[in-house]
Design a protein around this motif. Structure first.
Motif, mmCIF file in Angstrom:
data_model
loop_
_atom_site.group_PDB
_atom_site.id
_atom_site.type_symbol
_atom_site.label_atom_id
_atom_site.label_comp_id
_atom_site.label_asym_id
_atom_site.label_seq_id
_atom_site.Cartn_x
_atom_site.Cartn_y
_atom_site.Cartn_z
ATOM 1 N N THR A 61 -6.936 0.813 6.054
ATOM 2 C CA THR A 61 -6.983 2.199 5.570
ATOM 3 C C THR A 61 -5.634 2.861 5.825
ATOM 4 O OG1 THR A 61 -9.346 2.398 6.013
ATOM 5 C CG2 THR A 61 -8.091 4.446 5.831
ATOM 6 N N THR A 62 -5.129 3.562 4.821
ATOM 7 C CA THR A 62 -3.824 4.200 4.913
ATOM 8 C C THR A 62 -3.955 5.708 4.797
ATOM 9 O OG1 THR A 62 -2.762 2.285 3.863
ATOM 10 C CG2 THR A 62 -1.513 4.346 3.899
ATOM 11 N N LYS A 63 -3.382 6.424 5.758
ATOM 12 C CA LYS A 63 -3.257 7.879 5.688
ATOM 13 C C LYS A 63 -1.763 8.189 5.640
ATOM 14 C CE LYS A 63 -7.429 8.886 8.380
ATOM 15 N NZ LYS A 63 -7.972 9.610 9.568
ATOM 16 N N SER A 79 -7.201 7.829 -6.242
ATOM 17 C CA SER A 79 -6.573 8.588 -5.163
ATOM 18 C C SER A 79 -7.141 9.998 -5.053
ATOM 19 C CB SER A 79 -5.058 8.671 -5.383
ATOM 20 O OG SER A 79 -4.768 9.358 -6.585
ATOM 21 N N SER A 100 -5.030 1.818 9.879
ATOM 22 C CA SER A 100 -6.114 1.340 10.732
ATOM 23 C C SER A 100 -6.845 0.218 10.022
ATOM 24 C CB SER A 100 -7.078 2.478 11.072
ATOM 25 O OG SER A 100 -7.622 3.052 9.885
ATOM 26 N N GLY A 101 -7.581 -0.583 10.812
ATOM 27 C CA GLY A 101 -8.359 -1.670 10.229
ATOM 28 C C GLY A 101 -7.876 -3.053 10.592
ATOM 29 N N THR A 122 0.828 -1.208 0.000
ATOM 30 C CA THR A 122 0.000 0.000 0.000
ATOM 31 C C THR A 122 0.858 1.252 0.000
ATOM 32 O OG1 THR A 122 -1.740 -1.161 1.192
ATOM 33 C CG2 THR A 122 -1.817 1.241 1.224
ATOM 34 N N VAL A 169 -5.419 9.940 1.649
ATOM 35 C CA VAL A 169 -6.063 8.866 2.402
ATOM 36 C C VAL A 169 -6.502 7.815 1.392
ATOM 37 C CG1 VAL A 169 -7.959 8.213 3.922
ATOM 38 C CG2 VAL A 169 -6.866 10.450 4.182
ATOM 39 N N MET A 170 -5.985 6.609 1.548
ATOM 40 C CA MET A 170 -6.373 5.528 0.655
ATOM 41 C C MET A 170 -7.499 4.734 1.314
ATOM 42 S SD MET A 170 -2.724 4.254 -0.880
ATOM 43 C CE MET A 170 -3.536 3.396 -2.222
ATOM 44 N N PRO A 171 -8.590 4.486 0.602
ATOM 45 C CA PRO A 171 -9.726 3.758 1.179
ATOM 46 C C PRO A 171 -9.338 2.336 1.545
ATOM 47 C CG PRO A 171 -9.968 3.982 -1.198
ATOM 48 C CD PRO A 171 -8.801 4.829 -0.825
ATOM 49 N N PRO A 172 -10.154 1.665 2.352
ATOM 50 C CA PRO A 172 -9.831 0.301 2.767
ATOM 51 C C PRO A 172 -9.534 -0.625 1.587
ATOM 52 C CG PRO A 172 -11.698 1.134 4.015
ATOM 53 C CD PRO A 172 -11.413 2.149 2.939
ATOM 54 N N ASP A 173 -8.442 -1.398 1.707
ATOM 55 C CA ASP A 173 -8.100 -2.352 0.657
ATOM 56 C C ASP A 173 -8.804 -3.683 0.921
ATOM 57 O OD1 ASP A 173 -6.757 -3.539 2.725
ATOM 58 O OD2 ASP A 173 -4.755 -3.115 1.974
#
Length: 273
Positions: free
Chosen positions: A105-107, A78, A124-125, A14, A96-100
């Motif tokens: 989730t990546t910020k 993105s 997070s997640g 990610t 901020v990448m949405p949940p994979d």
């Protein structure tokens, strides 16, 4: 991290994707200072013919003389926000990448001032994800596997508006600072705004991508929107760049004291893939 080896691998992929995206953005930026066409000998430059709509748009693209300003960028995968400080050869970029597929989730944020680079990252997640300090982590470019592709300042036009407008095949002014037309994204710098292979997948439609651009009252570009058609399994989407708050955005400064720390080994592990 033995309890979450799979998650660490997902994070590396990610963050590597984000770093590559930011590097591409920085690389495409920086069209260089704008220059006016030389007037013919014996003529009065003030009496030159009115600029074409395309020339007006190109002249409105930020070239570094406008002061510090904010920007946003959006494509199919993105969303970016940030600030650009041409005088300091600096920019701050956040995404901020949405949940994979794993629900992660990546910020992530990068701060670049000259040849210095800092990063913030939050995941997070998943309970086994690494936690980084909420500070700017100073990165050592020599520790990056591909330091040449790391984010770096390469001009004020980080949204690549200049190369895209340069590739316009038709531009029409509609009044109130709004311009419409078509852009050929099949080659040159314009093609790099799309993902690899995307222009080819678009076929002939890649030669006539509709766009809308808006120039503000101070003759600065405020937005550029390309309406990328659907191709194969990819849905149609808008490629959007906005520039705002020219000259009124706070300058970018080097983080100090409690704002900054050295990047830990895990940060390099993720960025190096």
């Amino acid at each position: 991290m033995t309890q979450a080896t799979g998650s660490a691998g997902t994070i590396r992929r990610t963050v590597g994707t984000v770093a590559a995206m930011l590097a591409a953005t920085a690389l495409l930026g920086g069209c260089g200072p704008k220059s006016e066409p030389a007037a013919a000998p014996g003529t009065d430059p003030a009496a030159s013919p009115t600029s074409s709509p395309k020339e007006v748009l190109l002249d409105a693209v930020p070239d570094g003389t406008e002061g510090v300003f904010r920007f946003t960028g959006k494509d199919a995968s993105s969303n970016l926000t940030g600030r650009i400080d041409p005088e300091s050869k600096a920019f701050e970029i956040n995404t901020v990448m949405p949940p994979d597929s794993d629900g992660i989730t990546t910020k992530i944020s990068f701060l670049v001032i000259g040849d210095k680079i800092w990063m913030k990252a939050k995941f997070s997640g998943h309970p086994g994800l690494p936690k980084f300090p909420n500070k700017w982590m100073a990165l050592d470019r020599s520790k990056l596997a591909d330091s040449g592709s790391a984010p770096s300042f390469d001009g004020a036009d980080q949204g690549n508006a200049g190369p895209l407008i340069e590739a316009a095949t038709a531009v029409e002014e509609q009044g109130s600072g709004t311009y419409v037309g078509f852009i050929d994204v099949t080659g040159g710098e314009a093609a790099k705004a799309l993902e690899d292979g995307e222009a080819a997948a678009l076929g002939e439609t890649a030669k006539q991508v509709p766009f809308t651009a808006v120039v503000g009252p101070e003759q600065h570009l405020t937005s550029l929107t390309l309406r990328i058609p659907a191709a194969g399994k990819r849905k149609a989407y808008d490629y959007v760049v906005t520039y705002a708050d020219y000259g009124s955005t706070p300058k970018i400064t080097v983080p100090t004291g409690s704002q900054v720390t050295k990047a830990p080994a895990m940060a390099y592990e993720m960025l190096n893939g």
